[in-house]
Design a protein around this motif. Structure first.
Motif, short mmCIF file in Angstrom:
data_model
loop_
_atom_site.label_atom_id
_atom_site.label_comp_id
_atom_site.label_asym_id
_atom_site.label_seq_id
_atom_site.Cartn_x
_atom_site.Cartn_y
_atom_site.Cartn_z
N GLY A 1 -0.52 15.84 -2.53
CA GLY A 1 -0.20 14.95 -1.30
C GLY A 1 -0.12 15.79 -0.29
N ALA A 2 0.60 17.45 0.09
CA ALA A 2 -0.42 18.16 0.76
C ALA A 2 -1.48 18.09 1.14
N VAL A 3 -2.28 18.46 -0.09
CA VAL A 3 -3.65 18.46 0.35
C VAL A 3 -4.38 17.12 1.15
N VAL A 4 -4.47 16.19 0.65
CA VAL A 4 -4.63 14.55 1.09
C VAL A 4 -4.24 15.12 2.67
N SER B 1 -9.31 11.26 -3.35
CA SER B 1 -9.81 9.99 -2.58
C SER B 1 -9.50 9.06 -1.93
N SER B 2 -8.61 8.13 -3.22
CA SER B 2 -8.11 6.75 -3.18
C SER B 2 -6.57 6.55 -2.31
N SER B 3 -5.84 8.32 -2.14
CA SER B 3 -4.20 8.70 -1.54
C SER B 3 -4.92 8.35 -0.07
N ALA B 4 -6.40 9.73 0.28
CA ALA B 4 -6.52 9.47 1.96
C ALA B 4 -6.72 7.90 2.37
N SER B 5 -7.08 7.70 1.66
CA SER B 5 -7.53 6.06 2.28
C SER B 5 -6.57 5.19 2.49
N GLU B 6 -5.83 5.90 1.71
CA GLU B 6 -4.26 5.07 1.61
C GLU B 6 -3.31 5.14 3.19
N LEU B 7 -3.31 6.80 3.30
CA LEU B 7 -2.62 7.19 3.72
C LEU B 7 -3.19 6.47 5.52
N ASN B 8 -4.36 7.29 5.15
CA ASN B 8 -5.37 7.01 6.54
C ASN B 8 -4.45 5.74 6.72
N SER B 9 -5.60 4.47 6.24
CA SER B 9 -5.10 2.85 6.80
C SER B 9 -3.55 2.82 6.99
N LEU B 10 -2.67 2.90 6.12
CA LEU B 10 -0.91 2.85 6.30
C LEU B 10 -0.81 3.70 8.26
N GLY B 11 -1.58 4.73 8.30
CA GLY B 11 -1.20 5.73 9.62
C GLY B 11 -2.14 4.56 11.13
N SER B 12 -3.19 3.92 10.76
CA SER B 12 -3.70 3.34 11.28
C SER B 12 -3.22 1.73 11.40
N THR B 13 -2.37 1.42 10.59
CA THR B 13 -1.73 -0.49 10.56
C THR B 13 -0.38 -0.02 11.61
N SER B 14 0.07 1.11 11.29
CA SER B 14 1.99 1.30 11.69
C SER B 14 1.55 1.41 13.12
N THR B 15 0.65 1.94 13.30
CA THR B 15 0.39 2.64 14.60
C THR B 15 -0.19 1.45 16.24
N ARG C 1 1.05 -1.38 -0.01
CA ARG C 1 0.02 0.07 0.24
C ARG C 1 1.05 1.38 0.04
N GLY C 2 2.47 1.47 0.77
CA GLY C 2 3.16 2.23 -0.10
C GLY C 2 3.51 2.66 -0.77
N LEU C 3 3.33 1.75 -1.39
CA LEU C 3 3.83 1.75 -3.03
C LEU C 3 2.90 2.52 -4.38
N GLY C 4 2.10 1.82 -3.60
CA GLY C 4 0.44 2.04 -4.35
C GLY C 4 -0.10 3.70 -4.14
N ALA C 5 0.47 4.32 -2.45
CA ALA C 5 0.08 5.48 -2.09
C ALA C 5 0.74 6.72 -3.17
N GLY C 6 2.46 6.14 -3.36
CA GLY C 6 2.91 6.53 -4.92
C GLY C 6 2.57 7.18 -5.64
N ILE C 7 1.97 5.72 -6.64
CA ILE C 7 1.39 5.39 -7.72
C ILE C 7 -0.02 6.44 -7.77
N THR C 8 -0.71 6.36 -7.35
CA THR C 8 -2.11 6.94 -6.81
C THR C 8 -2.03 8.30 -7.24
N ILE C 9 -1.28 9.20 -6.46
CA ILE C 9 -0.33 10.14 -6.52
C ILE C 9 0.04 10.93 -7.94
#
Length: 566
Positions: free
Chosen positions: A158-161, A420-434, A127-135
């Protein structure tokens, strides 16, 4: 673009982000930040799930996919309703019973910490790589079309998201995705209506042209493992991809874990299963109508106009002009042939129809050869130039032919989808990492507020990482295929771990852990040697099958390892 286009573009993006921040300010505890306080109703969940999957890549690549290859890509989604039912029956009740923040918490309850950590790490890498492609995917195309710096386009998206995702957490993602879906589908449907109205022939005649040129072939029943998209891969291999994506990928699981109840989450998933295929049909059909449009209005020889503009200013300008003239002559001949085709269809003259179809295929082949010669000149002029232009087809059409205001709206569609996609990906990466790494293995005892802050930190961290990856990424053959490929490399293994946990109660953590590692290595071997083989063996496998292979490999190896351990 005109002033009104810029106003619509930035006004839409700013209002959506501001609304998300306003509605979710003051998220104080981990429950509200990561699960939205379990306040989401079923249609918010459904729209959020659809918006997460419908990235900018969907709206950039899918029309171009239809332009090039017709509507056969829709077969990829035939297994989606099946997967939604399975997840609703088997996956969601377990997550609700355990009251988990992430899908991977279940794995420690069922197996052990190392299996949970392995699955979480596989998700984070993918998902980390996917987030990069999504942006990156929309940024490179939008920067080219708008004449912006690629770096600043990536940073802007990226910044707005990052700002509204870090501020509001899961609730902000879900709430803003309702507005984003309205903008995305409203804009695309409006564009489709305008395309049809702009055609110089009737809608029925347009369907005849598309049908005779094999752009409306929705299903292919021929079984071919190397074919990425046919009925069999759609209802079998793709089901495994959807089971893993919607059932074990935290970017999707987090959407329905925020539901008010088990029933609301199930209904949201089923909504996605029922509406996703019609949505993809609409987007693909718009691509087909753009194809028909360009049979009567001359298309660019290469849709990335930046590259052709450079050619016109280069030492290869004369050669390019000769090819351009040849391309124009080909188009004029083809246009006349299409008018004859419509006349033959009206007269129901099957032999004449077959003859004209054959002639048009020859002209299309000649057209492709001219395009390849132009691309060769582009490379000679600039060896680092990007010549794959399928993803530029739709937005090039928008900029060249749609009226003021609509252009800004369609660019808002692409930016909204990216957000929309980037927000979900970053949100999930943050929660999984935590939850799965930091809280479980690094700092086990801390206040709720501390973990909220850590989740915000990891969300911002992965957002920055996605931006950096996007700045150094390179364009794939087709962006939507690149995303599906990246998921297929990891999803099979992750799904296999979960299915062993759900269905094979006698298998323990050590066996599934070893099986998962071996399965992941096998999938990577298959992919990197695909089309070549190894040790005298040869294989050519469509990447959707990686999901089924990875899943079954985990289940089989885990069974064998557990038997040996006994």
């Amino acid at each position: 673009m005109s002033g009104i286009d810029w106003f619509i573009l930035f006004g839409t993006l700013a209002s959506i982000a501001a609304y998300g921040i306003y509605k979710t300010q003051g998220q104080k505890n981990l429950e509200s930040y990561l699960r939205g306080g379990n306040s989401m109703n079923w249609w918010t969940i459904g729209l959020s799930i659809m918006a997460t999957q419908a990235s900018a890549i969907t709206f950039l690549s899918t029309p171009g996919q239809a332009y090039e290859n017709g509507m056969g890509f829709i077969q990829f989604y035939f297994g989606l309703p099946i997967a939604m039912i399975i997840i609703s029956v088997f996956f969601i009740p377990i997550y609700y019973k355990l009251k988990v923040y992430t899908a991977y918490e279940y794995l420690e309850n069922r197996f052990d910490l190392k299996t949970r950590t392995l699955a979480a790490m596989l998700f984070i890498v993918q998902r980390g790589l996917g987030a990069g492609i999504t942006i990156y995917a929309p940024a490179i195309i939008l920067s080219t079309l708008l004449g912006w710096s690629l770096t600043w386009t990536v940073v802007l998206i990226g910044a707005v998201v990052i700002i509204y995702t870090v501020t509001g957490g899961t609730a902000a993602v879900s709430i803003t995705q309702k507005q984003q879906m309205a903008v995305m589908m409203g804009g695309m449907i409006l564009a489709g209506i305008i395309v049809v109205q702009m055609l110089p022939i009737s809608f029925q005649e347009a369907l005849h042209v598309a049908g005779k040129m094999e752009k409306l072939n929705l299903v292919n029943f021929e079984f071919d493992p190397s074919d990425r998209y046919n009925v069999w891969s759609g209802v079998s291999a793709a089901v495994f991809l959807f089971l893993s994506y919607f059932g074990t990928d935290q970017s999707q699981v987090q959407r329905y874990l925020s539901g008010q109840s088990l029933t609301q989450s199930r209904m949201g998933l089923i909504m996605n299963g029922l509406l996703k295929i019609p949505m993809q049909f609409i987007i693909l059909f718009i691509g087909v109508m753009v194809f028909v449009f360009y049979q009567f209005y001359q298309p660019p020889v290469v849709f990335n106009s930046v590259q052709t503009d450079k050619l016109e200013q280069s030492d290869y300008a004369d050669e390019f002009q000769l090819l351009q003239d040849k391309y124009t002559a080909n188009f004029e001949t083809s246009k006349g042939q299409y008018m004859e085709l419509l006349s033959a269809v009206e007269n129901e003259d099957e032999s004449q129809i077959a003859s004209i179809q054959s002639g048009l295929k020859g002209l299309k082949s000649e057209q492709s050869e001219i395009r390849e010669e132009v691309k060769s000149l582009i490379i000679q002029n600039d060896p680092l130039a990007e010549t794959r232009d399928t993803d530029y087809v739709f937005m090039r059409f928008v900029m060249d032919h749609l009226p003021q205001g609509i252009i800004g709206l369609l660019f808002a569609v692409i930016f909204s989808a990216a957000m929309s996609s980037s927000a979900s990906e970053l949100n999930s990466l943050g929660s999984t990492s935590t939850i799965d790494l930091y809280k479980r293995s690094i700092k086990k005892e801390a206040s709720d507020q501390h973990y909220v802050y850590s989740s915000k930190f990891f969300t911002a961290f992965w957002g920055g990482g996605a931006i950096i990856f996007a700045l150094y990424a390179s364009l794939f053959e087709n962006l939507i295929q690149a995303v599906n490929l990246l998921g297929s490399l990891f999803y099979g293994t992750i799904l296999g771990i979960f299915l062993v946990g759900f269905l094979m109660k006698w298998i323990k953590g050590q066996a599934v852990f070893i099986a998962a590692i071996l399965s992941q290595l096998l999938i990577l071997l298959i992919h990197f040697r695909n089309g070549e083989g190894l040790f005298g063996l040869h294989w050519d496998i469509g990447f959707l099958w990686y999901n089924a292979i990875g899943c079954f490999t985990v289940m089989i190896l885990a069974s064998l390892i557990q038997l040996v351990k006994k």
